[in-house]
Design a protein around this motif. Structure first.
Motif, PDB file in Angstrom:
ATOM      1  N   LEU A 243      -2.427 -28.329  -3.660  1.00  0.00           N
ATOM      2  CA  LEU A 243      -2.089 -29.650  -4.173  1.00  0.00           C
ATOM      3  C   LEU A 243      -0.603 -29.719  -4.464  1.00  0.00           C
ATOM      4  CD1 LEU A 243      -5.240 -29.205  -5.311  1.00  0.00           C
ATOM      5  CD2 LEU A 243      -4.716 -31.423  -6.331  1.00  0.00           C
ATOM      6  N   GLY A 244      -0.010 -30.843  -4.100  1.00  0.00           N
ATOM      7  CA  GLY A 244       1.390 -31.075  -4.385  1.00  0.00           C
ATOM      8  C   GLY A 244       1.564 -32.343  -5.200  1.00  0.00           C
ATOM      9  N   PHE A 245       2.405 -32.280  -6.231  1.00  0.00           N
ATOM     10  CA  PHE A 245       2.687 -33.437  -7.076  1.00  0.00           C
ATOM     11  C   PHE A 245       4.195 -33.630  -7.179  1.00  0.00           C
ATOM     12  CE2 PHE A 245      -1.432 -31.974  -8.566  1.00  0.00           C
ATOM     13  CZ  PHE A 245      -2.142 -33.141  -8.798  1.00  0.00           C
ATOM     14  N   HIS A 246       4.657 -34.840  -6.931  1.00  0.00           N
ATOM     15  CA  HIS A 246       6.038 -35.216  -7.217  1.00  0.00           C
ATOM     16  C   HIS A 246       6.002 -35.937  -8.556  1.00  0.00           C
ATOM     17  CE1 HIS A 246       9.853 -37.654  -5.892  1.00  0.00           C
ATOM     18  NE2 HIS A 246      10.093 -36.803  -6.867  1.00  0.00           N
ATOM     19  N   LEU A 247       6.672 -35.374  -9.549  1.00  0.00           N
ATOM     20  CA  LEU A 247       6.500 -35.826 -10.929  1.00  0.00           C
ATOM     21  C   LEU A 247       7.809 -36.240 -11.580  1.00  0.00           C
ATOM     22  CD1 LEU A 247       4.173 -32.936 -12.208  1.00  0.00           C
ATOM     23  CD2 LEU A 247       3.445 -35.238 -11.523  1.00  0.00           C
ATOM     24  N   ARG A 248       7.710 -37.187 -12.481  1.00  0.00           N
ATOM     25  CA  ARG A 248       8.746 -37.452 -13.484  1.00  0.00           C
ATOM     26  C   ARG A 248       8.041 -37.354 -14.829  1.00  0.00           C
ATOM     27  NH1 ARG A 248      12.260 -42.606 -12.621  1.00  0.00           N
ATOM     28  NH2 ARG A 248      13.335 -41.179 -11.195  1.00  0.00           N
ATOM     29  N   GLY A 249       8.244 -36.237 -15.515  1.00  0.00           N
ATOM     30  CA  GLY A 249       7.418 -35.945 -16.674  1.00  0.00           C
ATOM     31  C   GLY A 249       5.979 -35.772 -16.204  1.00  0.00           C
ATOM     32  N   ARG A 250       5.044 -36.510 -16.820  1.00  0.00           N
ATOM     33  CA  ARG A 250       3.647 -36.475 -16.393  1.00  0.00           C
ATOM     34  C   ARG A 250       3.323 -37.596 -15.408  1.00  0.00           C
ATOM     35  NH1 ARG A 250       2.465 -36.760 -22.109  1.00  0.00           N
ATOM     36  NH2 ARG A 250       1.249 -38.624 -21.599  1.00  0.00           N
ATOM     37  N   THR A 251       4.296 -38.455 -15.134  1.00  0.00           N
ATOM     38  CA  THR A 251       4.089 -39.580 -14.226  1.00  0.00           C
ATOM     39  C   THR A 251       4.153 -39.105 -12.783  1.00  0.00           C
ATOM     40  OG1 THR A 251       5.052 -41.115 -15.824  1.00  0.00           O
ATOM     41  CG2 THR A 251       4.942 -41.843 -13.528  1.00  0.00           C
ATOM     42  N   ILE A 252       3.220 -39.591 -11.972  1.00  0.00           N
ATOM     43  CA  ILE A 252       3.072 -39.120 -10.592  1.00  0.00           C
ATOM     44  C   ILE A 252       3.726 -40.113  -9.635  1.00  0.00           C
ATOM     45  CG2 ILE A 252       1.416 -38.475  -8.798  1.00  0.00           C
ATOM     46  CD1 ILE A 252      -0.619 -38.061 -11.171  1.00  0.00           C
ATOM     47  N   ALA A 253       4.763 -39.649  -8.939  1.00  0.00           N
ATOM     48  CA  ALA A 253       5.347 -40.471  -7.875  1.00  0.00           C
ATOM     49  C   ALA A 253       4.479 -40.398  -6.632  1.00  0.00           C
ATOM     50  CB  ALA A 253       6.760 -40.000  -7.559  1.00  0.00           C
ATOM     51  N   SER A 254       4.070 -39.178  -6.264  1.00  0.00           N
ATOM     52  CA  SER A 254       3.271 -38.955  -5.056  1.00  0.00           C
ATOM     53  C   SER A 254       2.427 -37.711  -5.245  1.00  0.00           C
ATOM     54  CB  SER A 254       4.171 -38.762  -3.829  1.00  0.00           C
ATOM     55  OG  SER A 254       5.079 -39.818  -3.655  1.00  0.00           O
ATOM     56  N   LEU A 255       1.356 -37.606  -4.446  1.00  0.00           N
ATOM     57  CA  LEU A 255       0.554 -36.388  -4.438  1.00  0.00           C
ATOM     58  C   LEU A 255      -0.100 -36.216  -3.074  1.00  0.00           C
ATOM     59  CD1 LEU A 255      -2.913 -36.721  -4.898  1.00  0.00           C
ATOM     60  CD2 LEU A 255      -1.950 -38.095  -6.734  1.00  0.00           C
ATOM     61  N   PHE A 256      -0.411 -34.971  -2.750  1.00  0.00           N
ATOM     62  CA  PHE A 256      -1.223 -34.694  -1.568  1.00  0.00           C
ATOM     63  C   PHE A 256      -2.112 -33.502  -1.850  1.00  0.00           C
ATOM     64  CE2 PHE A 256       1.925 -31.446  -0.684  1.00  0.00           C
ATOM     65  CZ  PHE A 256       1.288 -30.503   0.124  1.00  0.00           C
ATOM     66  N   GLU A 257      -3.207 -33.410  -1.073  1.00  0.00           N
ATOM     67  CA  GLU A 257      -4.133 -32.290  -1.220  1.00  0.00           C
ATOM     68  C   GLU A 257      -4.550 -31.808   0.158  1.00  0.00           C
ATOM     69  OE1 GLU A 257      -7.481 -31.368  -4.377  1.00  0.00           O
ATOM     70  OE2 GLU A 257      -8.227 -32.836  -2.941  1.00  0.00           O
ATOM     71  N   HIS A 258      -4.554 -30.491   0.321  1.00  0.00           N
ATOM     72  CA  HIS A 258      -4.891 -29.883   1.608  1.00  0.00           C
ATOM     73  C   HIS A 258      -5.695 -28.615   1.339  1.00  0.00           C
ATOM     74  CE1 HIS A 258      -4.488 -29.340   5.906  1.00  0.00           C
ATOM     75  NE2 HIS A 258      -3.598 -30.326   5.984  1.00  0.00           N
ATOM     76  N   HIS A 259      -6.067 -27.928   2.407  1.00  0.00           N
ATOM     77  CA  HIS A 259      -6.713 -26.620   2.298  1.00  0.00           C
ATOM     78  C   HIS A 259      -5.666 -25.550   2.578  1.00  0.00           C
ATOM     79  CE1 HIS A 259     -10.284 -29.218   3.134  1.00  0.00           C
ATOM     80  NE2 HIS A 259     -10.722 -28.524   2.099  1.00  0.00           N
ATOM     81  N   THR A 260      -5.525 -24.619   1.660  1.00  0.00           N
ATOM     82  CA  THR A 260      -4.464 -23.628   1.745  1.00  0.00           C
ATOM     83  C   THR A 260      -4.507 -22.854   3.061  1.00  0.00           C
ATOM     84  OG1 THR A 260      -4.737 -23.380  -0.653  1.00  0.00           O
ATOM     85  CG2 THR A 260      -3.294 -21.808   0.453  1.00  0.00           C
ATOM     86  N   GLY A 261      -5.703 -22.538   3.532  1.00  0.00           N
ATOM     87  CA  GLY A 261      -5.839 -21.755   4.746  1.00  0.00           C
ATOM     88  C   GLY A 261      -5.629 -22.535   6.028  1.00  0.00           C
ATOM     89  N   GLU A 262      -5.502 -23.852   5.938  1.00  0.00           N
ATOM     90  CA  GLU A 262      -5.363 -24.682   7.139  1.00  0.00           C
ATOM     91  C   GLU A 262      -3.920 -25.050   7.444  1.00  0.00           C
ATOM     92  OE1 GLU A 262      -7.608 -25.382   9.238  1.00  0.00           O
ATOM     93  OE2 GLU A 262      -9.490 -24.931   8.200  1.00  0.00           O
ATOM     94  N   VAL A 263      -2.980 -24.636   6.603  1.00  0.00           N
ATOM     95  CA  VAL A 263      -1.578 -25.003   6.820  1.00  0.00           C
ATOM     96  C   VAL A 263      -0.710 -23.758   6.847  1.00  0.00           C
ATOM     97  CG1 VAL A 263      -1.654 -27.341   5.903  1.00  0.00           C
ATOM     98  CG2 VAL A 263      -1.389 -25.444   4.329  1.00  0.00           C
ATOM     99  N   GLY A 264       0.272 -23.761   7.747  1.00  0.00           N
ATOM    100  CA  GLY A 264       1.235 -22.675   7.804  1.00  0.00           C
ATOM    101  C   GLY A 264       2.320 -22.859   6.758  1.00  0.00           C
ATOM    102  N   ASP A 265       3.102 -21.811   6.551  1.00  0.00           N
ATOM    103  CA  ASP A 265       4.135 -21.876   5.521  1.00  0.00           C
ATOM    104  C   ASP A 265       5.169 -22.955   5.831  1.00  0.00           C
ATOM    105  OD1 ASP A 265       2.720 -19.749   4.566  1.00  0.00           O
ATOM    106  OD2 ASP A 265       4.239 -18.233   5.014  1.00  0.00           O
ATOM    107  N   ALA A 266       5.579 -23.045   7.098  1.00  0.00           N
ATOM    108  CA  ALA A 266       6.562 -24.065   7.472  1.00  0.00           C
ATOM    109  C   ALA A 266       5.987 -25.464   7.288  1.00  0.00           C
ATOM    110  CB  ALA A 266       7.006 -23.859   8.920  1.00  0.00           C
ATOM    111  N   GLN A 267       4.683 -25.613   7.529  1.00  0.00           N
ATOM    112  CA  GLN A 267       4.041 -26.910   7.362  1.00  0.00           C
ATOM    113  C   GLN A 267       3.998 -27.309   5.888  1.00  0.00           C
ATOM    114  OE1 GLN A 267       0.070 -26.986   8.960  1.00  0.00           O
ATOM    115  NE2 GLN A 267       0.135 -29.181   9.378  1.00  0.00           N
ATOM    116  N   ILE A 268       3.787 -26.338   5.012  1.00  0.00           N
ATOM    117  CA  ILE A 268       3.816 -26.629   3.578  1.00  0.00           C
ATOM    118  C   ILE A 268       5.198 -27.144   3.178  1.00  0.00           C
ATOM    119  CG2 ILE A 268       3.639 -25.651   1.247  1.00  0.00           C
ATOM    120  CD1 ILE A 268       1.611 -23.640   2.373  1.00  0.00           C
ATOM    121  N   GLU A 269       6.235 -26.500   3.698  1.00  0.00           N
ATOM    122  CA  GLU A 269       7.599 -26.933   3.391  1.00  0.00           C
ATOM    123  C   GLU A 269       7.837 -28.360   3.860  1.00  0.00           C
ATOM    124  OE1 GLU A 269      10.146 -24.103   5.227  1.00  0.00           O
ATOM    125  OE2 GLU A 269       9.683 -22.488   3.809  1.00  0.00           O
TER     126      GLU A 269
END
Length: 367
Positions: A243-269
């Protein structure tokens, strides 16, 4: 005040017994195999002994125990399950039968000559036994639990889509990580795993629930380096979910959720960068076997990464040499129980009478 926080993942269950009478660092902590990993070990032991298995208990986390039962069936050995336990593998019992598992009643289960494996996400007796072995008192003023629940999706609906729709619904109602803090009575009926987990705790003490992804992000904010940043990107690399969260304090600008085993390191970046600049699309994440992406507050987006990119979770080592140059957060000196600090905040949100004692030790968090 003594609050038991249990963050239930795929690989581990991370446990903190918060005691407001002393420093957080002195509170007992345990990082143990997850309930599904324990069940998987018991199933595999039965497979090695060529014994049938009967699964009892409640709906619980799948993953390792599901893979173990598949191997058991492939070995030509019988597997039985009571209806509640069977829903660990699929909410549709007919699909469970198609896997080769025989559904039996509770009465039939006790009469079977088979190895019994009890499925449950929260085993308070085991936790108490572990604590008591070290002379730690086992009375709790409250219990905060977290797990990841895909939810009981309607027929024909992807559980990945259904799960992400739930996340979106929560944050679109109230844009705050603490919006995921939930009292037992407020859990939606479709969160069957969460409800089963909470049901195991509520007879013992007042209980609060929070999804593990937001709990990890909220807990990460207790790292001083992250807490001082006006804006941050928090990546939680769990054993199963990312899970990725773009935050300002506790406020969420954006988020995404994926499966850790389905993405490569470069793809996470790439996903992290595009989450921050507002260009990551829901279809892009879902089509690569993830759950989805959502942009809530585009006033925060920028071509540049936020001042702090923080990484937590047991798979965080994958980004050790990342171009993101992440900070490996360790709230109160311990990365593995970051989610437990989020769960404590959830408890304080659900039960205001606990807020003073929790904030006295954890401090306050900017909204």
């Amino acid at each position: 005040m003594r609050i038991l926080a249990v963050d239930i993942g795929t690989g581990t269950q991370d446990i903190l017994l918060f005691d407001s009478s002393g420093p957080v660092e002195n509170s007992p902590k345990l990082v143990l195999p997850s309930p599904t990993a324990i069940a998987a070990a018991r199933i595999r032991r039965a497979t090695a002994s060529r014994r049938p298995v009967i699964l009892t208990g409640t709906i619980a986390g799948g993953g390792p125990c599901a893979w173990a039962i598949e191997d058991h069936l492939r070995a030509g050995l019988p597997a039985f399950a009571t209806p509640d336990a069977a829903r660990t593998f699929d909410d549709d019992l007919e699909r469970v039968r198609e896997l080769g598992i025989t559904i039996v009643s509770d009465d039939e289960a006790v009469r079977l000559d088979a190895e019994t494996v009890t499925l449950r996400d929260l085993d308070l007796d085991a936790i108490r036994a572990a604590l008591a072995a070290f002379e730690v008192p086992t009375a709790f003023d409250g219990i905060a639990v977290g797990c990841l629940d895909h939810g009981e999706a309607p027929p024909g609906t992807s559980d990945r889509i259904f799960r992400f729709q739930h996340l979106a619904r929560v944050v679109q109602t109230r844009n705050d990580l603490l919006a995921f803090a939930t009292a037992p009575a407020d859990l939606p009926p479709y969160l069957t795993r969460a409800r089963a987990t909470v049901a195991a705790a509520t007879p013992e003490a007042p209980t609060a629930f929070m999804d593990t992804g937001p709990a990890a992000a909220l807990g990460a904010l207790h790292d001083e380096r992250l807490g001082r940043a006006p804006e941050s990107l928090v990546l939680n690399l769990g054993n199963m979910h990312l899970l990725g969260f773009h935050l300002r304090g506790r406020t969420i600008a954006s988020l995404f959720e994926h499966h850790t085993g389905e993405v490569g390191d470069a793809q996470i970046e790439t996903f992290a960068q595009r989450l921050a600049d507002g260009t990551l699309t829901n279809d892009e994440v879902f089509s690569s076997k993830g759950h989805g992406a959502l942009h809530l507050d585009r006033s925060i987006v920028s071509p540049a990464l936020p001042p702090v990119v923080a990484v937590t979770g047991p798979q965080r080592g994958r980004l050790a040499r990342s171009t993101l140059q992440p900070v490996f957060v360790a709230p109160f000196g311990d990365m593995m129980i970051a989610g437990c600090f989020g769960l404590l905040r959830a408890f304080a949100e659900v039960y205001p009478w606990a807020r003073h004692d929790i904030e006295a030790r954890l401090g306050t968090l900017a909204a």
